[in-house]
Write an enzyme that holds these catalytic residues in place. Structure first.
Site, PDB file in Angstrom:
ATOM      1  CB  THR A  69      -0.355  -0.089   1.608  1.00 57.62           C
ATOM      2  OG1 THR A  69      -1.745  -0.900   1.085  1.00 57.62           O
ATOM      3  CG2 THR A  69      -2.022   0.841   1.007  1.00 57.62           C
ATOM      4  CB  THR A 162      -1.241 -12.097   0.255  1.00 56.17           C
ATOM      5  OG1 THR A 162      -2.869 -12.070   0.166  1.00 56.17           O
ATOM      6  CG2 THR A 162      -0.835 -10.410   0.714  1.00 56.17           C
ATOM      7  NE  ARG A 221       0.373  -4.123   8.227  1.00 57.07           N
ATOM      8  CZ  ARG A 221      -0.337  -4.826   6.900  1.00 57.07           C
ATOM      9  NH1 ARG A 221      -1.350  -5.784   6.874  1.00 57.07           N
ATOM     10  NH2 ARG A 221      -0.140  -4.497   5.934  1.00 57.07           N
TER      11      ARG A 221
END
Length: 354
Positions: A69, A162, A221
């Site tokens: 993203t 993914t 993340r």
């Protein structure tokens, strides 16, 4: 709390949202890691700028949390184009996609997350839109139905997935560039954590950053999430975030020195103690830990295989020697077997599926 004082939790929420936005790099130069992908994207964007055209369509493939993203936002920012964001599960009809495409302005970047989960009818509508920047809209029903061509403004589609293997070949082939994102090295994660610590105004030792990076599964993340939990722990207990504080905080949140969480350890302990290291079928393993087989296969198993604690065989999942050693266990001898070395014995398969 003093009399008349009113807590405003929404202010904390706004701060977290602002932090999330500031955490994302705004340019490829600020983006840490993925050196090969950054170089390829930079060349693609520079060439499009020189030729004064929209960049080719881009497919970003890789596990969750690696920056797909963020890279889509960078593509729009460095191209000087507006960005529109959507997701595959939200596009369940061809009409949904047609409405989005017909409202794009010239040069706009359309980002579709989890593009492999888009409806098949919408995927087929994309074929013509990506190649010729037009779509055909059916008006009416039955024998009186008419196809009306609708020209689209030139745009750049950035798809993130993914599971790139689930994309149909005709769609995958229409992307001008496919970027495969890799897991991060601990050194790269330290750079990510150092930048995030500055934004959080968190005083933290270098050794503590290294400790967090080693437990982050190679994923930025997860690294940022663990850093915030360490921040909370240090805030509550006072003082600087030292390596000892990091270890205490992550022990509280069930994250061990290799990044295994509660579910990872539950799967490994069931495999080692109840099935003597396997082989064992996926469904049997999932039922034994009380989770769905899809969760085990897509969330737990990839990480355990990647770090070498288990292997997938035609007869089921098996623990490796390193898996036994990580938990400080030894395989138990099975009656009738000559060799009890992990990976070298032929045990019955627990479960009839892989």
């Amino acid at each position: 709390m003093a009399a008349g004082e009113v807590l405003q939790p929404e202010l904390g929420s706004e701060a977290e949202v602002a932090f999330e936005g500031a955490l994302r790099p705004k340019s490829l130069a600020e983006f840490v890691g993925q050196q090969r992908v950054r170089g390829q994207l930079q060349l693609l964007l520079d060439a499009a700028t020189i030729q004064n055209r929209t960049p080719d369509h881009i497919l970003l493939a890789g596990p969750p949390g690696l920056g797909k993203t963020t890279l889509a936002m960078i593509v729009a920012h460095e191209s000087g184009r507006p960005l529109r964001m959507s997701s595959g599960p939200a596009i369940q009809h061809a009409g949904d996609l047609a409405a989005v495409l017909s409202s794009l302005v010239p040069g706009e970047v359309l980002f579709v997350d989890e593009i492999h989960r888009m409806a098949r009818s919408a995927e087929e509508l994309l074929y013509l839109a990506m190649e010729d920047f037009r779509i055909d809209i059916m008006v009416g029903k039955g024998a009186g139905a008419t196809s009306i061509p609708l020209d689209l403004a030139p745009f750049t589609l950035v798809g993130a997935t993914t599971r790139s293997g689930l994309l149909p070949n005709p769609l995958r082939d229409r992307f001008g560039f496919t970027a495969h994102l890799e897991f991060y090295d601990p050194e790269e994660l330290v750079h990510v954590l150092r930048r995030a610590a500055v934004m959080l105004e968190l005083s933290i030792e270098e050794s503590a950053l290294i400790e967090i990076a080693g437990r982050s599964r190679g994923t930025p993340r997860i690294a940022n999430r663990l850093l915030r939990r360490v921040r909370d722990y240090a805030l509550v207990h006072g003082g600087e975030a030292t390596r000892a504080v990091v270890r205490s905080a992550l022990e509280l949140y069930d994250v061990d020195e290799r990044g295994l969480d509660r579910l990872d350890r539950a799967v490994m302990m069931i495999l080692l103690t109840r099935f003597n290291g396997g082989p064992v079928g996926l469904n049997t393993l999932a039922v034994s830990v009380g989770e769905e087989s899809e969760t085990i296969e897509s969330v737990v198993e990839p990480f355990l295989v990647r770090i070498g604690l288990i292997v997938r065989t035609p007869r089921g999942r098996m623990a490796t020697r390193e898996g036994w050693q990580h938990f400080g266990l030894e395989p138990q001898a099975v009656p009738g077997q000559q060799n009890s070395t992990p990976g070298a014995r032929a045990q019955p398969l627990f479960g009839d599926e892989l």
